[in-house]
Design a protein around this motif. Sequence first.
Motif, PDB file in Angstrom:
ATOM      1  N   THR A  75      27.056  64.205 -75.459  1.00  0.00           N
ATOM      2  CA  THR A  75      26.587  65.591 -75.389  1.00  0.00           C
ATOM      3  C   THR A  75      26.659  66.252 -76.759  1.00  0.00           C
TER       4      THR A  75
ATOM      5  N   ASP B 229      23.934  64.799 -78.983  1.00  0.00           N
ATOM      6  CA  ASP B 229      22.621  65.341 -78.647  1.00  0.00           C
ATOM      7  C   ASP B 229      22.452  66.766 -79.159  1.00  0.00           C
ATOM      8  N   ALA B 230      23.479  67.583 -78.975  1.00  0.00           N
ATOM      9  CA  ALA B 230      23.385  68.978 -79.395  1.00  0.00           C
ATOM     10  C   ALA B 230      23.200  69.095 -80.901  1.00  0.00           C
TER      11      ALA B 230
ATOM     12  N   ARG C 170      19.368  67.686 -81.642  1.00  0.00           N
ATOM     13  CA  ARG C 170      18.250  67.937 -80.721  1.00  0.00           C
ATOM     14  C   ARG C 170      17.030  68.547 -81.409  1.00  0.00           C
ATOM     15  N   ASP C 171      17.220  69.614 -82.173  1.00  0.00           N
ATOM     16  CA  ASP C 171      16.072  70.287 -82.786  1.00  0.00           C
ATOM     17  C   ASP C 171      15.321  69.348 -83.734  1.00  0.00           C
TER      18      ASP C 171
ATOM     19  N   PHE D  37      15.437  66.065 -83.777  1.00  0.00           N
ATOM     20  CA  PHE D  37      14.933  64.926 -83.013  1.00  0.00           C
ATOM     21  C   PHE D  37      13.633  65.281 -82.295  1.00  0.00           C
ATOM     22  N   CYS D  38      13.632  66.399 -81.589  1.00  0.00           N
ATOM     23  CA  CYS D  38      12.446  66.793 -80.823  1.00  0.00           C
ATOM     24  C   CYS D  38      11.270  67.117 -81.744  1.00  0.00           C
TER      25      CYS D  38
ATOM     26  N   LYS E 172       9.223  66.799 -71.361  1.00  0.00           N
ATOM     27  CA  LYS E 172      10.535  67.211 -71.843  1.00  0.00           C
ATOM     28  C   LYS E 172      11.066  66.248 -72.899  1.00  0.00           C
ATOM     29  N   CYS E 173      11.603  66.808 -73.966  1.00  0.00           N
ATOM     30  CA  CYS E 173      12.229  65.979 -75.004  1.00  0.00           C
ATOM     31  C   CYS E 173      13.489  65.341 -74.418  1.00  0.00           C
TER      32      CYS E 173
ATOM     33  N   PRO F   5      17.186  63.241 -74.089  1.00  0.00           N
ATOM     34  CA  PRO F   5      18.406  63.190 -74.905  1.00  0.00           C
ATOM     35  C   PRO F   5      18.395  61.957 -75.799  1.00  0.00           C
ATOM     36  N   ALA F   6      18.695  62.143 -77.064  1.00  0.00           N
ATOM     37  CA  ALA F   6      18.689  61.014 -78.003  1.00  0.00           C
ATOM     38  C   ALA F   6      19.729  59.975 -77.622  1.00  0.00           C
TER      39      ALA F   6
END
Length: 280
Positions: free
Chosen positions: A179, A182-183, A186-187, A189-190, A215-216, A218-219
């Motif tokens: 988590t 990912d946080a 996220r920006d 990555f997407c 939806k993007c 989770p990496a």
Amino acid sequence: MTAILSLRSAAALAPAILLLLTACSSEPAQTTAEKAAAASVPGAPPGAVDDVKVANATASEVKESSDLMEFSYAYPLEAAKIPKLAEWLDADRAANRDALIAESRRDRAAAEKGGFPYRPHSHLQSWKRITDTPRFLSLSSEISTYTGGAHGMTTFGTLLWDRNSGKRRSPLDLFTSGTAFDAAIRDDFCAAITRAKAAKGIQLPAEGEDSVFAKCPPASAQTVWLGSSDGRHLDRLTIAIAPYEIGAYAEGDYRINVPVTAGLIRAVKPEFAGDFRAGK
């Protein structure tokens, strides 16, 4: 069924045997990521790309082909030099081969019973070095499989060997949680996914649109590869995404490069923080 080549424990090989290995085995192709990593190191010597090729020279490769199945599995010299890691890779190779044979025999029997043609199954896997720092040897693998359907499938593997502990790790083991990982990315990555799709002429569905690919993802649910530009710190990050994960099969796979930022390093477990640095 023929075993073409099987060599182990490269560290113990005599120079003459190494020369024989060079002459008898073809050098694996260098990936785009490896070329970029070597060529982009500030002040890299002219032979930097060649050094990556040397590091990825095949130390152990097994190939088998028959009317039942096709199998290949290889790993590089630097992995073979670590006995525990080579032992794990050999065991993984055997497990994948056994699984392929069992599945192939089952499906061939079903084909014969049903009166339809059987198409030989396959598992083709090659491990490559991403980077080698004082603490970590980082490996990636691309896996091509076929089980008799309309087309084959590409998936990916990842592995970190931690010299300090003498253990095999997943890249995500170095972070406080999936988590948090990912946080932190996220920006970036997407946004990188959107750019990668645009480069293929594909427009990403809008968030909320009725599409499985809107939806993007989770990496952390994808394959994470960690690399280094200086040979000392982990400062490169690539997310490998298999077909069907973020688009139709026809789109192929994606290799998404994401910057290693200070925010990402804050998500690293304290015991590994010194092995990272923000990328330039």
